[in-house]
Design an enzyme around this catalytic site. Sequence first.
Site, PDB file in Angstrom:
ATOM      1  N   HIS A  96       0.517  -1.125  -0.113  1.00  0.00           N
ATOM      2  CA  HIS A  96      -0.179   0.291   0.374  1.00  0.00           C
ATOM      3  C   HIS A  96       0.851   1.098  -0.169  1.00  0.00           C
ATOM      4  O   HIS A  96       0.892   2.341   0.801  1.00  0.00           O
ATOM      5  CB  HIS A  96      -0.726   0.190   0.878  1.00  0.00           C
ATOM      6  CG  HIS A  96      -1.800  -1.414   1.461  1.00  0.00           C
ATOM      7  ND1 HIS A  96      -3.015  -1.644   0.802  1.00  0.00           N
ATOM      8  CD2 HIS A  96      -1.880  -2.225   2.254  1.00  0.00           C
ATOM      9  CE1 HIS A  96      -3.369  -2.697   0.313  1.00  0.00           C
ATOM     10  NE2 HIS A  96      -3.386  -2.821   1.794  1.00  0.00           N
ATOM     11  N   SER A 134     -10.006 -10.059   0.771  1.00  0.00           N
ATOM     12  CA  SER A 134     -11.194  -9.624   0.808  1.00  0.00           C
ATOM     13  C   SER A 134     -12.214  -9.866   0.783  1.00  0.00           C
ATOM     14  O   SER A 134     -13.433  -8.970   1.441  1.00  0.00           O
ATOM     15  CB  SER A 134     -11.364  -8.918  -0.625  1.00  0.00           C
ATOM     16  OG  SER A 134      -9.781  -7.576  -1.529  1.00  0.00           O
ATOM     17  N   ASP A 198     -22.936   1.354  -7.327  1.00  0.00           N
ATOM     18  CA  ASP A 198     -21.386   1.173  -7.698  1.00  0.00           C
ATOM     19  C   ASP A 198     -21.173   1.828  -9.016  1.00  0.00           C
ATOM     20  O   ASP A 198     -22.351   1.769  -9.868  1.00  0.00           O
ATOM     21  CB  ASP A 198     -20.848  -0.230  -7.986  1.00  0.00           C
ATOM     22  CG  ASP A 198     -19.337  -0.723  -8.288  1.00  0.00           C
ATOM     23  OD1 ASP A 198     -18.508  -0.628  -7.827  1.00  0.00           O
ATOM     24  OD2 ASP A 198     -18.662   0.326  -9.904  1.00  0.00           O
ATOM     25  N   VAL A 239     -14.540   0.221  -1.551  1.00  0.00           N
ATOM     26  CA  VAL A 239     -14.067   1.313  -2.261  1.00  0.00           C
ATOM     27  C   VAL A 239     -12.790   0.868  -3.021  1.00  0.00           C
ATOM     28  O   VAL A 239     -11.925   0.466  -2.014  1.00  0.00           O
ATOM     29  CB  VAL A 239     -14.244   2.566  -3.461  1.00  0.00           C
ATOM     30  CG1 VAL A 239     -13.162   2.384  -4.352  1.00  0.00           C
ATOM     31  CG2 VAL A 239     -15.367   2.789  -3.016  1.00  0.00           C
ATOM     32  N   ASP A 270      -6.612   1.101   4.496  1.00  0.00           N
ATOM     33  CA  ASP A 270      -5.792   0.956   3.978  1.00  0.00           C
ATOM     34  C   ASP A 270      -4.683   1.532   2.863  1.00  0.00           C
ATOM     35  O   ASP A 270      -4.163   1.235   2.592  1.00  0.00           O
ATOM     36  CB  ASP A 270      -5.321  -0.770   3.923  1.00  0.00           C
ATOM     37  CG  ASP A 270      -6.079  -1.132   3.348  1.00  0.00           C
ATOM     38  OD1 ASP A 270      -6.665  -1.160   2.138  1.00  0.00           O
ATOM     39  OD2 ASP A 270      -5.431  -2.808   2.978  1.00  0.00           O
ATOM     40  N   ALA A 300      -6.773  -1.008   9.344  1.00  0.00           N
ATOM     41  CA  ALA A 300      -6.840  -1.568   8.167  1.00  0.00           C
ATOM     42  C   ALA A 300      -6.269  -2.941   7.961  1.00  0.00           C
ATOM     43  O   ALA A 300      -6.317  -3.158   7.048  1.00  0.00           O
ATOM     44  CB  ALA A 300      -5.033  -0.718   8.370  1.00  0.00           C
ATOM     45  N   ASN A 301      -5.881  -3.434   9.185  1.00  0.00           N
ATOM     46  CA  ASN A 301      -5.580  -4.953   8.774  1.00  0.00           C
ATOM     47  C   ASN A 301      -6.983  -5.451   9.465  1.00  0.00           C
ATOM     48  O   ASN A 301      -7.188  -6.647  10.044  1.00  0.00           O
ATOM     49  CB  ASN A 301      -4.785  -5.366   9.133  1.00  0.00           C
ATOM     50  CG  ASN A 301      -3.894  -4.240  10.955  1.00  0.00           C
ATOM     51  OD1 ASN A 301      -4.665  -4.477  11.281  1.00  0.00           O
ATOM     52  ND2 ASN A 301      -3.528  -5.712  11.451  1.00  0.00           N
TER      53      ASN A 301
END
Length: 373
Positions: A96, A134, A198, A239, A270, A300-301
Amino acid sequence: MRIGVPKEIKSGEYRVALVPANVQALVQNGHEVFVEKNAGINSDFDDELYKSQGAVILDSGADVYKASDLIIKVQEPQPSEYGYLQEHQILFTYLHLATDKELTNILLKKKITAIAYETIETSDGSLPLLVPMSEVAGKMSVQIGANLLEKQNGGAGVLVGGVAGVPPAKIVIVGAGVVGVNAARVAVGLGADVRMLDSNITKLRYVERIFGANVKTYMSNEYNLTNQIKKANIVIGAVLVPGNKTPKIVSEKMVKEMKKGSVIVDVAIDQGGCVETMDRITSHTNPTFEKYGVIHYSVANIAGAVSKTSTVALTNATQSYLLNLADLGLIESAKKSPSLAKGINTYEGKVTNKAVAEALGLKYSEISMQIGF
């Protein structure tokens, strides 16, 4: 090749980059594997399991970095690890870099070949090393949101699935990719009123095809976002722009109009986050903050919390790429696999990922020009 597995030290990160089965495959192919003491303990893999498959256990992260040609991790190196990185080493992990100029500069200075899981991309545009995490993060986002809706956690006291005579919670998912679809799967299973937005109509058609009337779909534009988000009990930011910073799709104005005690889970944090009011990254030990009466979750994780599941899912996906890297070396494996080549973010002091270069205002160098294919 000498491959090193340091213990993850990022707050709340319990995953490990290799499991004993991966070690066995590497050792059988003639490679050396160095694992930091207790690196896998939080994913239920103890040192004896690694040793039984031929790994060498070292006492510290510093020892692992020093012994290895290639470092494989789950999370990007933390500041305390920067000094351990060796010049011309290969680093294979989630990076990232588009939101981390300091680390990028370290990698450039030390001429590290940094291969980012999240930018390895197949010919059909899929991201094979991002997909498993994801999937996990998408499913967990609803679980997390449901928990935060409980009154003792600061929420409005709404049950996601409702009961007879009481309507279910409204869950709005912004983004119809892997995270969004997996979030929808759990939300539908819990009986929520699910809305998904979306900008890609093809993705929305896919969502409609698999969920039917259980998920209502909308084109993502300011009008639809505003109308749906203000009705939501839970908003999930799903997103993704591969390798680049996430655009701020959900504005501060939209958040201000949300109901008190509602929840936002920004899975995109992230990469900078898709919600304007997500102005900080939180941790598993202190995961939320409140703004305008809305609970914000910006860990973030996320997948690190279910470390056993996440570790196995991730290492299933990384093994073939790692074996090719070890067996063929960087240049030959990149020539053989265009997908792997797309994962190379820095090489010999140059930024070789266009999105990262643009995000950080650095010069971009095409990787094919650097390694000759």
